[in-house]
Design a protein around this motif. Structure first.
Motif, mmCIF file in Angstrom:
data_model
loop_
_atom_site.group_PDB
_atom_site.id
_atom_site.type_symbol
_atom_site.label_atom_id
_atom_site.label_comp_id
_atom_site.label_asym_id
_atom_site.label_seq_id
_atom_site.Cartn_x
_atom_site.Cartn_y
_atom_site.Cartn_z
ATOM 1 N N SER A 52 8.148 13.458 -1.226
ATOM 2 C CA SER A 52 7.460 12.457 -2.059
ATOM 3 C C SER A 52 8.024 12.459 -3.472
ATOM 4 C CB SER A 52 5.964 12.749 -2.113
ATOM 5 O OG SER A 52 5.451 12.842 -0.812
ATOM 6 N N PHE A 53 8.200 13.673 -4.039
ATOM 7 C CA PHE A 53 8.751 13.743 -5.396
ATOM 8 C C PHE A 53 10.140 13.101 -5.427
ATOM 9 C CE2 PHE A 53 11.578 15.938 -8.353
ATOM 10 C CZ PHE A 53 10.981 15.571 -9.547
ATOM 11 N N ASP A 54 10.939 13.398 -4.433
ATOM 12 C CA ASP A 54 12.293 12.846 -4.376
ATOM 13 C C ASP A 54 12.239 11.309 -4.311
ATOM 14 O OD1 ASP A 54 15.104 13.314 -4.192
ATOM 15 O OD2 ASP A 54 14.968 12.543 -2.141
ATOM 16 N N ALA A 55 11.301 10.796 -3.520
ATOM 17 C CA ALA A 55 11.188 9.338 -3.378
ATOM 18 C C ALA A 55 10.740 8.688 -4.685
ATOM 19 C CB ALA A 55 10.192 9.015 -2.267
ATOM 20 N N TYR A 56 9.742 9.277 -5.346
ATOM 21 C CA TYR A 56 9.269 8.711 -6.618
ATOM 22 C C TYR A 56 10.386 8.689 -7.653
ATOM 23 C CZ TYR A 56 4.256 8.340 -5.612
ATOM 24 O OH TYR A 56 3.034 7.962 -5.106
ATOM 25 N N ASN A 57 11.296 9.646 -7.553
ATOM 26 C CA ASN A 57 12.373 9.767 -8.532
ATOM 27 C C ASN A 57 13.594 8.937 -8.185
ATOM 28 O OD1 ASN A 57 12.596 11.031 -10.948
ATOM 29 N ND2 ASN A 57 12.376 13.085 -10.076
ATOM 30 N N ASP A 58 13.614 8.358 -7.000
ATOM 31 C CA ASP A 58 14.813 7.678 -6.521
ATOM 32 C C ASP A 58 14.904 6.261 -7.100
ATOM 33 O OD1 ASP A 58 16.866 6.537 -5.122
ATOM 34 O OD2 ASP A 58 16.271 7.395 -3.186
ATOM 35 N N PRO A 59 15.986 5.936 -7.815
ATOM 36 C CA PRO A 59 16.105 4.570 -8.369
ATOM 37 C C PRO A 59 16.066 3.501 -7.278
ATOM 38 C CG PRO A 59 17.827 6.006 -9.235
ATOM 39 C CD PRO A 59 17.124 6.783 -8.163
ATOM 40 N N ALA A 60 16.483 3.855 -6.062
ATOM 41 C CA ALA A 60 16.475 2.862 -4.983
ATOM 42 C C ALA A 60 15.050 2.423 -4.636
ATOM 43 C CB ALA A 60 17.157 3.429 -3.739
ATOM 44 N N VAL A 61 14.091 3.335 -4.801
ATOM 45 C CA VAL A 61 12.691 2.988 -4.536
ATOM 46 C C VAL A 61 12.135 2.161 -5.698
ATOM 47 C CG1 VAL A 61 10.359 3.937 -4.207
ATOM 48 C CG2 VAL A 61 12.309 5.000 -3.077
ATOM 49 N N ASN A 62 12.644 2.447 -6.895
ATOM 50 C CA ASN A 62 12.261 1.698 -8.103
ATOM 51 C C ASN A 62 10.758 1.779 -8.357
ATOM 52 O OD1 ASN A 62 13.027 0.252 -10.342
ATOM 53 N ND2 ASN A 62 12.865 -1.739 -9.352
ATOM 54 N N SER A 63 10.227 2.987 -8.325
ATOM 55 C CA SER A 63 8.800 3.163 -8.529
ATOM 56 C C SER A 63 8.431 3.051 -10.006
ATOM 57 C CB SER A 63 8.374 4.554 -8.033
ATOM 58 O OG SER A 63 7.047 4.810 -8.425
ATOM 59 N N VAL A 82 12.796 -0.824 -14.595
ATOM 60 C CA VAL A 82 12.249 -1.211 -13.290
ATOM 61 C C VAL A 82 12.401 -2.720 -13.098
ATOM 62 C CG1 VAL A 82 10.115 -1.361 -11.930
ATOM 63 C CG2 VAL A 82 10.622 0.711 -13.211
ATOM 64 N N LEU A 83 12.074 -3.481 -14.160
ATOM 65 C CA LEU A 83 12.195 -4.939 -14.074
ATOM 66 C C LEU A 83 13.651 -5.342 -13.851
ATOM 67 C CD1 LEU A 83 9.833 -6.233 -16.907
ATOM 68 C CD2 LEU A 83 9.364 -5.941 -14.489
ATOM 69 N N GLN A 84 14.549 -4.691 -14.571
ATOM 70 C CA GLN A 84 15.965 -5.037 -14.464
ATOM 71 C C GLN A 84 16.481 -4.786 -13.050
ATOM 72 O OE1 GLN A 84 17.625 -6.809 -16.593
ATOM 73 N NE2 GLN A 84 19.225 -6.810 -15.011
ATOM 74 N N ARG A 85 16.074 -3.663 -12.471
ATOM 75 C CA ARG A 85 16.520 -3.364 -11.100
ATOM 76 C C ARG A 85 15.979 -4.407 -10.118
ATOM 77 N NH1 ARG A 85 16.441 2.168 -12.689
ATOM 78 N NH2 ARG A 85 14.221 2.328 -12.284
ATOM 79 N N LEU A 86 14.723 -4.844 -10.357
ATOM 80 C CA LEU A 86 14.150 -5.868 -9.473
ATOM 81 C C LEU A 86 14.907 -7.191 -9.614
ATOM 82 C CD1 LEU A 86 10.343 -5.121 -9.923
ATOM 83 C CD2 LEU A 86 11.586 -5.067 -7.777
ATOM 84 N N ARG A 87 15.229 -7.552 -10.853
ATOM 85 C CA ARG A 87 15.977 -8.799 -11.075
ATOM 86 C C ARG A 87 17.322 -8.735 -10.360
ATOM 87 N NH1 ARG A 87 14.079 -12.254 -14.660
ATOM 88 N NH2 ARG A 87 16.096 -13.236 -14.917
ATOM 89 N N SER A 88 17.947 -7.583 -10.457
ATOM 90 C CA SER A 88 19.248 -7.407 -9.819
ATOM 91 C C SER A 88 19.114 -7.445 -8.295
ATOM 92 C CB SER A 88 19.835 -6.082 -10.308
ATOM 93 O OG SER A 88 20.941 -5.761 -9.575
ATOM 94 N N GLN A 89 18.070 -6.773 -7.801
ATOM 95 C CA GLN A 89 17.850 -6.721 -6.346
ATOM 96 C C GLN A 89 17.684 -8.125 -5.754
ATOM 97 O OE1 GLN A 89 14.434 -4.258 -5.369
ATOM 98 N NE2 GLN A 89 14.201 -5.238 -3.394
ATOM 99 N N PHE A 90 16.996 -9.001 -6.502
ATOM 100 C CA PHE A 90 16.769 -10.353 -5.995
ATOM 101 C C PHE A 90 17.810 -11.361 -6.497
ATOM 102 C CE2 PHE A 90 12.621 -8.466 -5.231
ATOM 103 C CZ PHE A 90 12.322 -8.969 -3.972
ATOM 104 N N GLY A 91 18.849 -10.872 -7.156
ATOM 105 C CA GLY A 91 19.949 -11.750 -7.581
ATOM 106 C C GLY A 91 19.622 -12.629 -8.762
ATOM 107 N N LEU A 126 0.832 -1.211 0.000
ATOM 108 C CA LEU A 126 0.000 0.000 0.000
ATOM 109 C C LEU A 126 0.863 1.256 0.000
ATOM 110 C CD1 LEU A 126 -2.809 -1.106 2.473
ATOM 111 C CD2 LEU A 126 -2.879 -1.043 -0.018
ATOM 112 N N LEU A 127 2.154 1.084 -0.168
ATOM 113 C CA LEU A 127 3.045 2.236 -0.244
ATOM 114 C C LEU A 127 2.884 2.859 -1.637
ATOM 115 C CD1 LEU A 127 5.220 3.740 1.355
ATOM 116 C CD2 LEU A 127 6.910 2.268 0.298
ATOM 117 N N PRO A 128 2.395 4.100 -1.723
ATOM 118 C CA PRO A 128 1.999 4.640 -3.032
ATOM 119 C C PRO A 128 3.019 4.530 -4.165
ATOM 120 C CG PRO A 128 1.143 6.042 -1.318
ATOM 121 C CD PRO A 128 2.012 5.005 -0.626
ATOM 122 N N PRO A 129 4.312 4.752 -3.943
ATOM 123 C CA PRO A 129 5.204 4.639 -5.105
ATOM 124 C C PRO A 129 5.308 3.213 -5.648
ATOM 125 C CG PRO A 129 6.312 5.715 -3.258
ATOM 126 C CD PRO A 129 5.037 5.156 -2.743
#
Lengths: 561, 324
Positions: free
Chosen positions: A129-140, B47-56, A53-56
């Motif tokens: 929120s904008f920063d989070a949506y844009n963050d590759p680590a969140v992978n939204s 997005v898919l590629q990052r997920l694949r990488s994240q889960f190895g 349920l996390l929006p991004p």
């Protein structure tokens, strides 16, 4: 030996007694219930379950439906579903907005807005929120939707400033639609690369009309009305989603009166089944889905070469003309869908029945095939050219009864003009994998589109989508140019609609696909629920205005938790 | 006996390891890919590629396998691709539901099956036996999901005696006192457990009838009758005890049947158990959930079989002493 005066009960009487006992036990246990205008429980049957349920990180329709009740946007789409400009948008978190210049949008937040833990919603939350949506680590998955925004800053606690990279007609839509505002004070401590598994995603704190109560995996998710909601107290006190494995089970729960509502009934058989149930009311609304038979323009599994059949534009045109789309539609959908004028769901405002399409004309299709050198063989009637048969395979997912039915009917219609079609029925995961990799001849696909044509058409039918969602490898620079022009929105709404029409007519002439159906959605809601208004892009967007009048309350509305 | 037990436990561990390995390899080699959306919406390949990488999943398969085994050895079943939560948590929620369902179904299967089998054997080749024989044959040949749909339609939708799905009443359950909650659970359990139990009972009844008929033809039964014992005592006191011995092996066979049957029944009745969890995970290519579910199911089947062997050994001295 049987006792002469033994009391005998039939098995059915025993069952009835047992059931009665259970019911009495349950009934006796109920406490005095809720009464008045702010009672009411809505049980929604749904196929599937949210992933988070996390929006991004929302992906499925049910995720978004739940999230709509928990998290607000700065502004929301209006009932017209117009996505161009900002005139038709309704204030939510932002009480007003203004354009500082052509690429700077300033939102003024409503000072009454609160997170459900009591903290105020601030412009810092918006920037976070904008920063989070844009963050590759969140992978939204929504990251692409906000890429035209270069920065979001907090001018003061109630003023958020959006800066765009360029000016275009759907700037406002991009700023508000994809971005649900997040509570920075709760999410900042969690490392962004752990958001996908964070507890917040299963127990969120929002700022919407409903607050989270519980989520039992595989069973149900419950929200309760926030009586202090700043835009008005919701009338329905409890909203519960019942998760089912598939649509048929969900419809059965609805018919058996164990659920009150369902988003989409799906195939006409389900609509017919529910129409016969007196306690339910049907609500048709414009659908976001369209389906098509697509021809792979590149060779099956080798995108560097043209397809031996579908690389030929004239052959594709013949195959499009051979299909009687209206007849197919009547056979499969009855009145529950329309033949689209192009790659368009009914939801889009650019829907234009006057758009020119290739006509259904089997005689002309046959003549065209003969002219191209495809002549019927003597032994089985299938056309051949230089020893090659006019034969191809259509891939469909096993889970879609509608598309499987279309595939069989298409097989028959193509046989009539001397084309041999075989069907590949594969499970959905394999279908999507093979479609993405271009490992098919033809497929029957369906797109569930955004409310806006600009991003959807670009992603699925232009060069931008090749290697992504343009499965057919359809490439026409002239079409791409027309889409870009239409997306720019120059000249106002009428000119934009003309531009879209021109683009789609060009696509129709190139015949990369036969556009088969654009479905109409039919929701079903219990008759006791009043003021049901459904916005086509998000069926529960206006849920907080639905209500159950006090005199129509039933047992499940009164139950105190 | 101890050496036998050690051998069986070692074999059980080897079987579970083999199940994990085969499941892991087949899943990764099968067509289809994880992380794709349920509805057809355009997906960003990045997005898919990052997920694949994240889960190895971008690592070579042997490396993924070695890492998976290492994590299992540490007691970590991994994180679900689709559920965004630890697999152990998902299984821990689903397993009790499946065990409740399978346990209730097992009770129905054995009690009803035993009663029918004994009744038929005692009245062999008479009208009651013939009628029940045909009825059990019909039930035995009915696919479980079909039986489920039939019961759901008749008792859930038409008569409305029982709920058509779920574990509890989602609206009222939390507000009920404990007795009401138990009753609510039993009420929801009735149709799914009845479905599995009825189909199983039909097979059990046929098995038990044959076992009883064999025993009833033995010399010691003839002796008991010749001594003038009442027929009820001959059947229930002498014949049934011996006819129960092969019945124990049925326990080991019934468990896997219940687990596989539960997949379909859990789907029909929206029962949030392991079968439904695994089935949905297969469609989503949620590798960690599928592998862990297979491991758990394999473990339970092996355990059931081991338990049946132990019961059999306890009941039959020839097994214990190796004379058999």
């Amino acid at each position: 030996m049987r006792a002469p005066h033994a009391v005998r009960t039939s098995p059915s009487a025993t069952v009835r007694l047992a059931v009665l006992g259970v019911l009495l036990l349950v009934a006796c246990a109920r406490r005095e219930g809720c009464t008045g205008d702010y009672c009411g429980t809505l049980v929604i049957a749904t196929a599937g379950e949210p992933q988070s349920l996390l929006p991004p990180l929302l992906t499925a329709a049910v995720d978004q439906a739940v999230s709509d009740q928990l998290f607000l946007r700065l502004a929301d789409i209006g009932r017209s579903t117009n996505t161009v400009g900002d005139e038709d948008f309704q204030p939510q978190l932002a009480e007003r907005w203004e354009w500082a210049d052509s690429v700077t949008l300033v939102f003024h937040l409503d000072p009454r807005a609160r997170w459900q833990d009591g903290r105020a919603v601030t412009a810092t939350d918006v920037a976070f929120s904008f920063d989070a949506y844009n963050d590759p680590a969140v992978n939204s998955p929504f990251r692409a939707g906000v890429r035209a925004i270069s920065a979001v800053t907090a001018r003061d606690s109630l003023t958020a400033v959006f800066r765009f990279r360029k000016r275009y007609p759907e700037m406002f839509f991009d700023a508000v639609f994809h971005l649900r505002v997040l509570p920075a004070h709760l999410l900042r401590p969690i490392p962004r690369d752990q958001w996908s598994s964070a507890a917040f995603g299963r127990k969120p704190v929002g700022d919407g009309p409903y607050r989270f109560v519980s989520w039992k995996a595989g069973e149900q998710l419950e929200l309760a009305a926030d009586s202090t909601f700043f835009l008005g107290r919701p009338h329905l006190r409890r909203v519960i989603w019942r998760f089912t494995p598939d649509l048929q089970v969900a419809v059965t729960q609805l018919v058996a009166d164990q659920a009150d509502a369902i988003e989409v009934l799906g195939p006409p058989d389900n609509v017919k089944r529910v129409r016969a149930v007196p306690q339910l009311t049907l609500y048709p609304y414009r659908g976001a889905t369209y389906g098509y038979l697509g021809f792979n323009l590149a060779a099956n599994g080798d995108s560097s070469r043209p397809h031996p059949l579908f690389g030929d534009r004239e052959l594709r045109r013949a195959l499009v003309m051979a299909v009687d789309r209206e007849r197919l539609l009547q056979n499969v959908w009855g009145d529950a869908a329309k033949v689209p004028p192009g790659p368009e769901p009914q939801l889009w405002w650019i829907w234009d029945p006057e758009t020119r399409v290739l006509p259904h004309d089997t005689a002309q299709a046959s003549r065209l095939l003969t002219r191209l050198g495809w002549r019927p063989s003597d032994h089985d009637g299938v056309r051949e050219r230089r020893g090659n048969r006019l034969a191809f395979r259509i891939m469909v997912p096993t889970t879609s009864a509608i598309r499987r039915q279309y595939a069989r009917l298409l097989q028959e219609q193509y046989r009539a003009i001397g084309a041999e079609v075989e069907l590949d029925e594969v499970e959905p995961s394999v279908f999507l994998q093979r479609a993405s990799a271009g490992r098919f001849d033809a497929l029957i696909a369906a797109w569930n589109a955004d409310p806006t044509p600009a991003s959807s058409i670009a992603q699925t039918w232009t060069r931008e989508g090749v290697g992504r969602s343009n499965y057919l490898r359809y490439l026409n620079p002239a079409f791409d140019g027309l889409v870009e022009r239409a997306s720019s929105g120059k000249g106002g709404r009428a000119a934009t609609q003309r531009a879209w029409r021109q683009a789609i007519e060009l696509l129709n002439q190139d015949a990369p696909a036969v556009f088969l159906y654009a479905s109409e959605n039919v929701a079903a809601v219990h008759r006791r629920v009043a003021d049901v208004t459904i916005r086509p892009d998000s069926w529960l967007a206006l849920l907080r205005t639905w209500r159950i009048p006090a005199e129509r309350l039933i047992d499940r509305d009164r139950v105190e938790r | 006996m101890t050496a036998w037990l050690v051998r069986r436990v070692a074999a059980a561990i080897a079987i579970v390891w083999a199940v994990v390995t085969v499941t892991f390899v087949l899943l990764h080699l099968a067509p289809g890919t994880p992380f794709l959306p349920a509805a057809e919406t355009p997906v960003d390949p990045a997005v898919l590629q990052r997920l694949r990488s994240q889960f190895g999943l971008d690592r070579p398969l042997p490396e993924q396998y070695a890492r998976y085994l290492r994590e299992i050895a540490r007691g970590n079943l991994g994180e679900s691709f689709a559920l965004h939560r630890p697999v152990a948590d998902a299984l821990a929620e689903a397993l009790p539901n499946t065990l409740t369902l399978a346990g209730a179904a097992l009770c129905i299967e054995f009690v009803l099956g035993l009663a029918l089998g004994v009744y038929q054997a005692a009245r062999a080749r008479r009208l009651g036996d013939l009628a029940l024989g045909n009825a059990t044959l019909f039930l035995y040949s009915v696919p479980t999901f079909w039986m489920g749909l039939l019961l759901l339609l008749v008792f859930g939708q038409w008569l409305r005696w029982f709920p058509v799905g779920g574990v509890v009443d989602v609206v009222t359950h939390e507000s009920l006192p404990w007795a009401g909650r138990v009753a609510d659970r039993l009420w929801h359990l009735a149709l799914p457990a009845g479905t599995l139990g009825l189909v199983g009972a039909a097979g059990t009844a046929r098995f038990e009838r044959a076992a009883m008929l064999e025993v009833l033809g033995q010399d010691y039964i003839r002796t008991a009758r010749a001594k003038g014992l009442p027929e009820r005592r001959v059947v229930l006191g002498h014949a049934l005890r011996n006819a129960l011995l092969p019945f124990v092996t049925l326990f080991g066979l019934a468990f896997p049947f219940l687990l596989t049957g539960a997949v379909l029944v859990e789907t029909v009745f929206a029962w949030p158990g392991m079968g439904r969890l695994a089935a949905e995970a297969i469609f989503r290519r949620d590798y960690p959930v599928v592998t862990a579910a297979a491991m758990l199911a394999g473990g339970m089947v092996v355990l059931g079989s081991l338990l049946a062997d132990l019961l059999y050994a306890a009941a039959d001295p020839r097994i214990r002493t190796g004379d058999g």
